[in-house]
Scaffold this active site. Structure first.
Site, PDB file in Angstrom:
ATOM      1  N   HIS A   1      -1.422  -0.136  -9.868  1.00 29.86           N
ATOM      2  CA  HIS A   1      -2.153  -1.038  -8.965  1.00 29.86           C
ATOM      3  C   HIS A   1      -2.646  -2.282  -9.715  1.00 29.86           C
ATOM      4  O   HIS A   1      -3.829  -2.607  -9.716  1.00 29.86           O
ATOM      5  CB  HIS A   1      -3.334  -0.319  -8.285  1.00 29.86           C
TER       6      HIS A   1
ATOM      7  N   ARG B   1       0.857  -1.186   0.000  1.00 26.74           N
ATOM      8  CA  ARG B   1       0.000   0.000   0.000  1.00 26.74           C
ATOM      9  C   ARG B   1       0.891   1.234   0.000  1.00 26.74           C
ATOM     10  O   ARG B   1       1.956   1.236   0.628  1.00 26.74           O
ATOM     11  CB  ARG B   1      -0.920   0.038   1.234  1.00 26.74           C
TER      12      ARG B   1
HETATM   13  P1  NDP Z   1      -1.950 -10.981   5.319  1.00 25.52           P
HETATM   14  O1  NDP Z   1      -2.908 -10.409   6.302  1.00 25.52           O
HETATM   15  O2  NDP Z   1      -2.033 -12.432   4.997  1.00 25.52           O
HETATM   16  O3  NDP Z   1      -0.439 -10.706   5.821  1.00 25.52           O
HETATM   17  C1  NDP Z   1      -0.051  -9.492   6.375  1.00 25.52           C
HETATM   18  C2  NDP Z   1       1.363  -9.640   6.902  1.00 25.52           C
HETATM   19  O4  NDP Z   1       1.784  -8.374   7.423  1.00 25.52           O
HETATM   20  C3  NDP Z   1       1.441 -10.641   8.063  1.00 25.52           C
HETATM   21  O5  NDP Z   1       2.648 -11.376   7.998  1.00 25.52           O
HETATM   22  C4  NDP Z   1       1.462  -9.713   9.284  1.00 25.52           C
HETATM   23  O6  NDP Z   1       2.120 -10.245  10.424  1.00 25.52           O
HETATM   24  C5  NDP Z   1       2.256  -8.550   8.753  1.00 25.52           C
HETATM   25  N1  NDP Z   1       2.019  -7.352   9.560  1.00 25.52           N
HETATM   26  C6  NDP Z   1       0.874  -6.668   9.748  1.00 25.52           C
HETATM   27  N2  NDP Z   1       1.062  -5.638  10.599  1.00 25.52           N
HETATM   28  C7  NDP Z   1       2.367  -5.683  10.952  1.00 25.52           C
HETATM   29  C8  NDP Z   1       3.173  -4.902  11.814  1.00 25.52           C
HETATM   30  N3  NDP Z   1       2.675  -3.858  12.489  1.00 25.52           N
HETATM   31  N4  NDP Z   1       4.466  -5.233  11.957  1.00 25.52           N
HETATM   32  C9  NDP Z   1       4.990  -6.300  11.295  1.00 25.52           C
HETATM   33  N5  NDP Z   1       4.278  -7.091  10.462  1.00 25.52           N
HETATM   34  C10 NDP Z   1       2.982  -6.779  10.295  1.00 25.52           C
HETATM   35  O7  NDP Z   1      -2.067 -10.105   4.009  1.00 25.52           O
HETATM   36  P2  NDP Z   1      -1.770 -10.523   2.490  1.00 25.52           P
HETATM   37  O8  NDP Z   1      -0.435 -11.153   2.432  1.00 25.52           O
HETATM   38  O9  NDP Z   1      -2.906 -11.263   1.913  1.00 25.52           O
HETATM   39  O10 NDP Z   1      -1.767  -9.087   1.785  1.00 25.52           O
HETATM   40  C11 NDP Z   1      -0.843  -8.091   2.175  1.00 25.52           C
HETATM   41  C12 NDP Z   1      -1.241  -6.759   1.555  1.00 25.52           C
HETATM   42  O11 NDP Z   1      -0.982  -6.769   0.149  1.00 25.52           O
HETATM   43  C13 NDP Z   1      -2.716  -6.401   1.633  1.00 25.52           C
HETATM   44  O12 NDP Z   1      -3.059  -5.900   2.905  1.00 25.52           O
HETATM   45  C14 NDP Z   1      -2.846  -5.348   0.557  1.00 25.52           C
HETATM   46  O13 NDP Z   1      -2.569  -4.087   1.106  1.00 25.52           O
HETATM   47  C15 NDP Z   1      -1.742  -5.717  -0.444  1.00 25.52           C
HETATM   48  N6  NDP Z   1      -2.281  -6.176  -1.731  1.00 25.52           N
HETATM   49  C16 NDP Z   1      -1.935  -5.502  -2.876  1.00 25.52           C
HETATM   50  C17 NDP Z   1      -2.393  -5.908  -4.102  1.00 25.52           C
HETATM   51  C18 NDP Z   1      -1.983  -5.206  -5.353  1.00 25.52           C
HETATM   52  O14 NDP Z   1      -2.475  -5.508  -6.448  1.00 25.52           O
HETATM   53  N7  NDP Z   1      -1.055  -4.254  -5.287  1.00 25.52           N
HETATM   54  C19 NDP Z   1      -3.290  -7.064  -4.244  1.00 25.52           C
HETATM   55  C20 NDP Z   1      -3.584  -7.719  -2.984  1.00 25.52           C
HETATM   56  C21 NDP Z   1      -3.091  -7.286  -1.777  1.00 25.52           C
HETATM   57  P3  NDP Z   1       1.529 -11.544  11.171  1.00 25.52           P
HETATM   58  O15 NDP Z   1       1.797 -12.689  10.221  1.00 25.52           O
HETATM   59  O16 NDP Z   1       2.349 -11.646  12.394  1.00 25.52           O
HETATM   60  O17 NDP Z   1       0.073 -11.291  11.405  1.00 25.52           O
END
Ligand code: NDP
Length: 310
Positions: free
Chosen positions: A273, A225
């Site tokens: 995007h 993002r």
């Molecule tokens: P998930 O919820 O599966 O994974 C999120 C990861 O981020 C987890 O490992 C989580 O840690 C980590 N995380 C969240 N907050 C923190 C923090 N404060 N400190 C450290 N680590 C953190 O999400 P996805 O993998 O499915 O998707 C990730 C992002 O990709 C989406 O939120 C979206 O913004 C983006 N996206 C972009 C797209 C595009 O076309 N550009 C398409 C789809 C998604 P933990 O494992 O410990 O919970």
């Protein structure tokens, strides 16, 4: 009783029109799918996309769950009128697309492809790129998408380290977590990939101080993002050479305004995007499976933790 499923994303309805009713029937679910909620009080499930956002969920008094077509839920997660469980999208198409985008752009920078593709001076520069095993890649976010991308890069021998909020173990990938682990993950990295959700904790996570921890000339790939990166700090780091190139798919304002300096910066690549799209064939199955689970009283897949924000 026949369930009412409100598909509230008209822009993509065509893709689901012929899929959803059949899959619901196959799963033994008696449901009608509507694209207008003329009587919100009879809606049992809402299929949601931020491109046509519902703002007020209050009238949907019977709704049992809101099922997002998007993986990122930052535009709905804080909605105070939403009291129902919220599920985000995790599907193979989304994951495969993200892996391809990340691997493709990582290889572009790793191999230094640009200087051979655009070489108007016909320069015979025989410098060989290092091997992938000599490049440290920091994967910020080890969720559904980050883990798949980390595995794909590790399979190409990149030295991948992962960073997440909670402790994680992924075979072949050195894992760091929490605030304390961030510096270890970033320090000396050649490539950083940001696949974190946008939450108050992750905003500007790549700021000037953290960009300075990377190897000089490092590459940034941001398909997560826009607000994960401090734009001004990134531009300064690009200008100083601390960052060699940034490939950005997501932005604070989308479409990226025409006068934004990212468009004209020689070491920024803007993709609009498109890193990963939800594909109807897989996504429709996830939606139906969650409706089936909800009706059977089973735990929902990919439930969003509203307090955590993702
Ligand atoms: P998930 O919820 O599966 O994974 C999120 C990861 O981020 C987890 O490992 C989580 O840690 C980590 N995380 C969240 N907050 C923190 C923090 N404060 N400190 C450290 N680590 C953190 O999400 P996805 O993998 O499915 O998707 C990730 C992002 O990709 C989406 O939120 C979206 O913004 C983006 N996206 C972009 C797209 C595009 O076309 N550009 C398409 C789809 C998604 P933990 O494992 O410990 O919970």
């Amino acid at each position: 009783m026949t369930l009412t499923v409100f598909f509230s994303a008209p822009a993509v309805w065509e893709e689901y029109r012929d899929l959803l009713p059949g899959l619901l029937a196959e799963a033994g679910i008696d449901a009608r799918v509507v694209t207008e909620a003329s009587d919100p009080a009879v809606v049992d499930y809402i299929i949601y996309a931020p491109s046509a956002p519902l703002q007020d969920f209050t009238p949907f008094t019977r709704c049992k769950a809101v099922l997002s077509l998007w993986a990122g839920v930052e535009r709905i997660v804080g909605n105070q009128t939403l009291t129902q469980p919220l599920c985000r999208m995790v599907d193979n198409g989304l994951t495969e697309g993200m892996v391809e985008w990340v691997v493709g752009h990582a290889l572009r920078h790793h191999l230094g492809m640009d200087r051979h593709i655009v070489n108007p001076g016909h320069v015979w520069d025989a410098t060989c790129p290092p091997l992938a095993r000599e490049r440290k890649v920091a994967m910020l976010g080890m969720g559904a998408l980050g883990t798949a991308c980390a595995r794909a890069l590790a399979a190409l021998n990149f030295n991948v380290v992962g960073w997440s909020r909670t402790e994680k173990t992924t075979p072949g990938i050195q894992a760091f977590h929490g605030e304390a682990g961030l510096e270890a993950a970033l320090r000396g990295a050649d490539i950083v990939v940001t696949l974190l959700p946008k939450t108050p904790e992750t905003e500007n996570i790549l700021n000037a101080a953290r960009l300075s921890w990377l190897k000089p000339g490092a590459f940034i790939l941001n398909p997560g993002r826009g607000p994960l990166i401090d734009d001004a700090a990134l531009l300064a780091a690009l200008d100083s050479g601390q960052i060699g190139h940034a490939t950005l798919d997501v932005f604070r304002i989308e479409p990226l305004p025409q006068d934004h300096p990212f468009w004209s910066h020689p070491r920024v690549t803007v993709t609009p995007h498109i890193a990963a799209d939800t594909r109807a064939t897989g996504a429709a199955k996830v939606l139906v499976e969650n409706i089936r689970r909800s009706e059977a009283g089973e735990p929902l897949l990919h439930l969003v933790d509203r307090a955590r924000g993702y």
